[in-house]
Motif scaffolding. Structure first.
Motif, PDB file in Angstrom:
ATOM      1  N   HIS A 134     -22.060   7.295  31.572  1.00  0.00           N
ATOM      2  CA  HIS A 134     -22.099   6.629  29.886  1.00  0.00           C
ATOM      3  C   HIS A 134     -22.753   5.667  30.032  1.00  0.00           C
ATOM      4  CE1 HIS A 134     -20.621   5.005  26.226  1.00  0.00           C
ATOM      5  NE2 HIS A 134     -20.631   3.701  26.910  1.00  0.00           N
ATOM      6  N   LEU A 135     -24.236   6.167  29.856  1.00  0.00           N
ATOM      7  CA  LEU A 135     -25.768   5.521  29.712  1.00  0.00           C
ATOM      8  C   LEU A 135     -25.968   4.217  28.389  1.00  0.00           C
ATOM      9  CD1 LEU A 135     -27.427   7.813  31.810  1.00  0.00           C
ATOM     10  CD2 LEU A 135     -26.626   5.099  32.880  1.00  0.00           C
ATOM     11  N   GLU A 136     -24.964   3.809  27.469  1.00  0.00           N
ATOM     12  CA  GLU A 136     -25.638   3.721  26.186  1.00  0.00           C
ATOM     13  C   GLU A 136     -25.126   2.059  26.565  1.00  0.00           C
ATOM     14  OE1 GLU A 136     -23.087   2.819  21.694  1.00  0.00           O
ATOM     15  OE2 GLU A 136     -23.406   5.075  23.363  1.00  0.00           O
ATOM     16  N   ILE A 137     -26.212   1.185  26.167  1.00  0.00           N
ATOM     17  CA  ILE A 137     -26.289   0.049  26.355  1.00  0.00           C
ATOM     18  C   ILE A 137     -25.760  -0.513  24.845  1.00  0.00           C
ATOM     19  CG2 ILE A 137     -27.885  -1.688  26.927  1.00  0.00           C
ATOM     20  CD1 ILE A 137     -29.294  -0.582  28.757  1.00  0.00           C
ATOM     21  N   PRO A 138     -25.610  -1.337  24.704  1.00  0.00           N
ATOM     22  CA  PRO A 138     -24.821  -1.580  23.472  1.00  0.00           C
ATOM     23  C   PRO A 138     -26.213  -3.233  22.959  1.00  0.00           C
ATOM     24  CG  PRO A 138     -22.981  -2.709  25.059  1.00  0.00           C
ATOM     25  CD  PRO A 138     -23.955  -1.621  25.623  1.00  0.00           C
ATOM     26  N   HIS A 139     -26.699  -2.819  22.357  1.00  0.00           N
ATOM     27  CA  HIS A 139     -28.163  -3.825  22.641  1.00  0.00           C
ATOM     28  C   HIS A 139     -29.243  -3.207  21.884  1.00  0.00           C
ATOM     29  CE1 HIS A 139     -29.962  -7.865  23.628  1.00  0.00           C
ATOM     30  NE2 HIS A 139     -28.542  -8.141  23.923  1.00  0.00           N
ATOM     31  N   PHE A 140     -30.314  -4.465  21.575  1.00  0.00           N
ATOM     32  CA  PHE A 140     -31.278  -3.682  20.938  1.00  0.00           C
ATOM     33  C   PHE A 140     -32.420  -3.195  22.234  1.00  0.00           C
ATOM     34  CE2 PHE A 140     -32.093  -7.783  19.679  1.00  0.00           C
ATOM     35  CZ  PHE A 140     -33.032  -8.052  20.485  1.00  0.00           C
ATOM     36  N   PHE A 141     -32.357  -3.692  23.145  1.00  0.00           N
ATOM     37  CA  PHE A 141     -33.306  -4.069  24.502  1.00  0.00           C
ATOM     38  C   PHE A 141     -32.734  -3.480  25.518  1.00  0.00           C
ATOM     39  CE2 PHE A 141     -32.880  -8.287  24.282  1.00  0.00           C
ATOM     40  CZ  PHE A 141     -33.339  -9.094  25.517  1.00  0.00           C
ATOM     41  N   GLY A 219     -27.352 -20.676  23.993  1.00  0.00           N
ATOM     42  CA  GLY A 219     -26.155 -19.538  23.004  1.00  0.00           C
ATOM     43  C   GLY A 219     -26.089 -18.218  23.353  1.00  0.00           C
ATOM     44  N   VAL A 220     -26.636 -17.628  23.737  1.00  0.00           N
ATOM     45  CA  VAL A 220     -26.408 -16.157  24.270  1.00  0.00           C
ATOM     46  C   VAL A 220     -26.024 -15.868  25.515  1.00  0.00           C
ATOM     47  CG1 VAL A 220     -27.791 -14.106  25.435  1.00  0.00           C
ATOM     48  CG2 VAL A 220     -29.006 -15.420  23.122  1.00  0.00           C
ATOM     49  N   TYR A 221     -25.719 -16.962  26.476  1.00  0.00           N
ATOM     50  CA  TYR A 221     -25.237 -16.312  27.777  1.00  0.00           C
ATOM     51  C   TYR A 221     -23.336 -17.070  27.352  1.00  0.00           C
ATOM     52  CZ  TYR A 221     -28.977 -14.934  29.955  1.00  0.00           C
ATOM     53  OH  TYR A 221     -29.929 -14.169  30.596  1.00  0.00           O
ATOM     54  N   THR A 227     -17.057 -13.909  24.680  1.00  0.00           N
ATOM     55  CA  THR A 227     -16.918 -13.342  23.943  1.00  0.00           C
ATOM     56  C   THR A 227     -16.965 -11.657  24.025  1.00  0.00           C
ATOM     57  OG1 THR A 227     -16.821 -11.822  21.649  1.00  0.00           O
ATOM     58  CG2 THR A 227     -18.816 -13.521  21.974  1.00  0.00           C
ATOM     59  N   GLU A 228     -17.004 -10.561  23.926  1.00  0.00           N
ATOM     60  CA  GLU A 228     -16.866  -9.047  24.534  1.00  0.00           C
ATOM     61  C   GLU A 228     -17.349  -8.464  23.715  1.00  0.00           C
ATOM     62  OE1 GLU A 228     -16.653  -7.877  27.591  1.00  0.00           O
ATOM     63  OE2 GLU A 228     -16.271 -10.124  28.383  1.00  0.00           O
ATOM     64  N   LYS A 232     -22.223  -9.401  18.560  1.00  0.00           N
ATOM     65  CA  LYS A 232     -22.308 -10.989  18.179  1.00  0.00           C
ATOM     66  C   LYS A 232     -23.371 -10.922  20.243  1.00  0.00           C
ATOM     67  CE  LYS A 232     -18.118 -12.926  17.050  1.00  0.00           C
ATOM     68  NZ  LYS A 232     -16.367 -13.818  17.035  1.00  0.00           N
ATOM     69  N   ASN A 233     -23.469 -10.503  21.099  1.00  0.00           N
ATOM     70  CA  ASN A 233     -24.157 -10.602  21.616  1.00  0.00           C
ATOM     71  C   ASN A 233     -26.205 -10.361  21.514  1.00  0.00           C
ATOM     72  OD1 ASN A 233     -22.462 -11.546  23.768  1.00  0.00           O
ATOM     73  ND2 ASN A 233     -21.728  -9.712  24.475  1.00  0.00           N
ATOM     74  N   VAL A 234     -25.884  -9.006  20.569  1.00  0.00           N
ATOM     75  CA  VAL A 234     -27.120  -8.519  20.111  1.00  0.00           C
ATOM     76  C   VAL A 234     -27.562  -9.742  18.879  1.00  0.00           C
ATOM     77  CG1 VAL A 234     -28.056  -7.110  18.087  1.00  0.00           C
ATOM     78  CG2 VAL A 234     -26.609  -6.223  20.417  1.00  0.00           C
ATOM     79  N   VAL A 235     -26.454 -10.267  18.697  1.00  0.00           N
ATOM     80  CA  VAL A 235     -27.360 -10.982  17.150  1.00  0.00           C
ATOM     81  C   VAL A 235     -27.602 -12.162  18.062  1.00  0.00           C
ATOM     82  CG1 VAL A 235     -26.427 -13.300  15.435  1.00  0.00           C
ATOM     83  CG2 VAL A 235     -25.599 -11.007  15.527  1.00  0.00           C
ATOM     84  N   ALA A 236     -26.869 -12.894  18.871  1.00  0.00           N
ATOM     85  CA  ALA A 236     -27.388 -14.329  19.814  1.00  0.00           C
ATOM     86  C   ALA A 236     -29.166 -14.068  21.179  1.00  0.00           C
ATOM     87  CB  ALA A 236     -26.594 -14.533  20.923  1.00  0.00           C
ATOM     88  N   SER A 237     -29.031 -12.642  21.271  1.00  0.00           N
ATOM     89  CA  SER A 237     -29.762 -12.780  22.318  1.00  0.00           C
ATOM     90  C   SER A 237     -31.188 -12.874  20.653  1.00  0.00           C
ATOM     91  CB  SER A 237     -30.214 -11.455  22.413  1.00  0.00           C
ATOM     92  OG  SER A 237     -29.503 -11.193  23.724  1.00  0.00           O
ATOM     93  N   ILE A 238     -30.920 -11.954  19.453  1.00  0.00           N
ATOM     94  CA  ILE A 238     -31.912 -12.045  18.847  1.00  0.00           C
ATOM     95  C   ILE A 238     -32.798 -13.509  17.988  1.00  0.00           C
ATOM     96  CG2 ILE A 238     -32.441 -11.689  16.186  1.00  0.00           C
ATOM     97  CD1 ILE A 238     -31.593  -9.094  16.135  1.00  0.00           C
ATOM     98  N   MET A 239     -31.536 -14.793  18.540  1.00  0.00           N
ATOM     99  CA  MET A 239     -31.810 -15.843  18.480  1.00  0.00           C
ATOM    100  C   MET A 239     -32.942 -16.346  19.476  1.00  0.00           C
ATOM    101  SD  MET A 239     -30.414 -17.104  15.734  1.00  0.00           S
ATOM    102  CE  MET A 239     -31.155 -18.349  15.646  1.00  0.00           C
TER     103      MET A 239
END
Length: 273
Positions: A134-141, A219-221, A227-228, A232-239
């Protein structure tokens, strides 16, 4: 947002390069910071936009390369912010020795070397891992924490390297805090209210940029710890990978008279000086 980021930061680079009045260490660091902001955004956003357009979200062999580049330029930005804080400290607290103490090119080269070594260490440690089907990252990078979650092999060594990396890049933050403690202490001793205001105004833009970069980064970390939720992690990373890089040119140009003059000369050709 990406186009605004690239255009705004490139304008800063061109303005500093073309105006001889801005050929000082402070603006040299600002020029490098803007270039770094363009690089951070260009590593992640174009690939995401292509994936959205083509509906092909694969990255495969480029994942560790992207991870390495994000770490290099993210670390470089952290170091540059620390060097800029030190530059303001020397300018305010030791103005007569400013040109002797500040070696801008050496500072940038050392910052780049430090961030590159750290990024290569993380990337090489990533190569030793084996991954599940399972090699899917729930992220945009390819974010380091998300890549490690996919590993089936033992990640103890990688976790230790992460701890060392966090400690290593805690040094720039310590440098920023120390520099501003000394700056504030010196400013409060100034007898003139006008002198205190001028000294504070030269630090205002940098303080705002530091708060934006480190505030969103922490804020990201914090969000990933409490939270899992992948959204929310993606939005935080965009920030911290998109928003600060977009706002930095506006912060420095709107609060800086010399920069506004240089940009005016560059864009409409009317000399400000």
């Amino acid at each position: 947002m990406y186009l605004v980021t690239v255009l705004g930061n490139l304008l800063i680079v061109l303005a500093v390069s073309s105006d001889s009045h801005l050929h000082t260490p402070m603006y040299f660091f600002l020029c490098n910071l803007s270039f770094t902001d363009v690089c951070i955004s260009s590593i992640t956003i174009p690939k995401m936009l292509v994936s959205i357009q083509t509906q092909d979200q694969s990255i495969y062999a480029g994942c560790l390369a992207q991870l390495c580049c994000v770490l290099i330029f993210g670390g470089l930005e952290s170091c540059l912010l620390a060097v800029m804080a030190y530059d303001r400290y020397v300018a305010i607290c030791h103005p007569l020795r400013y040109t002797v103490i500040m070696k801008p090119r050496l500072c940038v080269l050392l910052s780049l070397l430090l961030s590159t070594v750290d990024a290569l260490l993380h990337s090489l440690m990533g190569l030793r891992l084996s991954f599940c089907t399972h090699l899917e990252i729930p992220h945009f990078f390819c974010e380091l924490a998300q890549v490690l979650k996919l590993a089936c092999s033992d990640t103890l060594v990688n976790d230790l390297v992460n701890v060392v990396g966090i400690l290593l890049f805690g040094v720039p933050l310590y440098g920023i805090v120390y520099s501003y403690i000394r700056i504030i202490s010196s400013i409060l001793k100034m007898p003139s209210a006008g002198g205190r205001y001028k000294a504070f105004s030269t630090c205002g833009s940098h303080l705002l940029v530091v708060s934006l970069f480190y505030g969103t980064g922490f804020g990201v970390y914090l969000s990933s710890a409490v939270t899992e939720s992948s959204i929310k992690n993606v939005v935080a990373s965009i920030m911290y990978t998109v928003v600060p890089q977009m706002l930095n040119p506006f912060i420095y140009s709107l609060r800086n008279r010399e920069m506004k003059g240089a940009l005016r000369t560059l864009v409409i050709g009317v000399p400000f000086w």
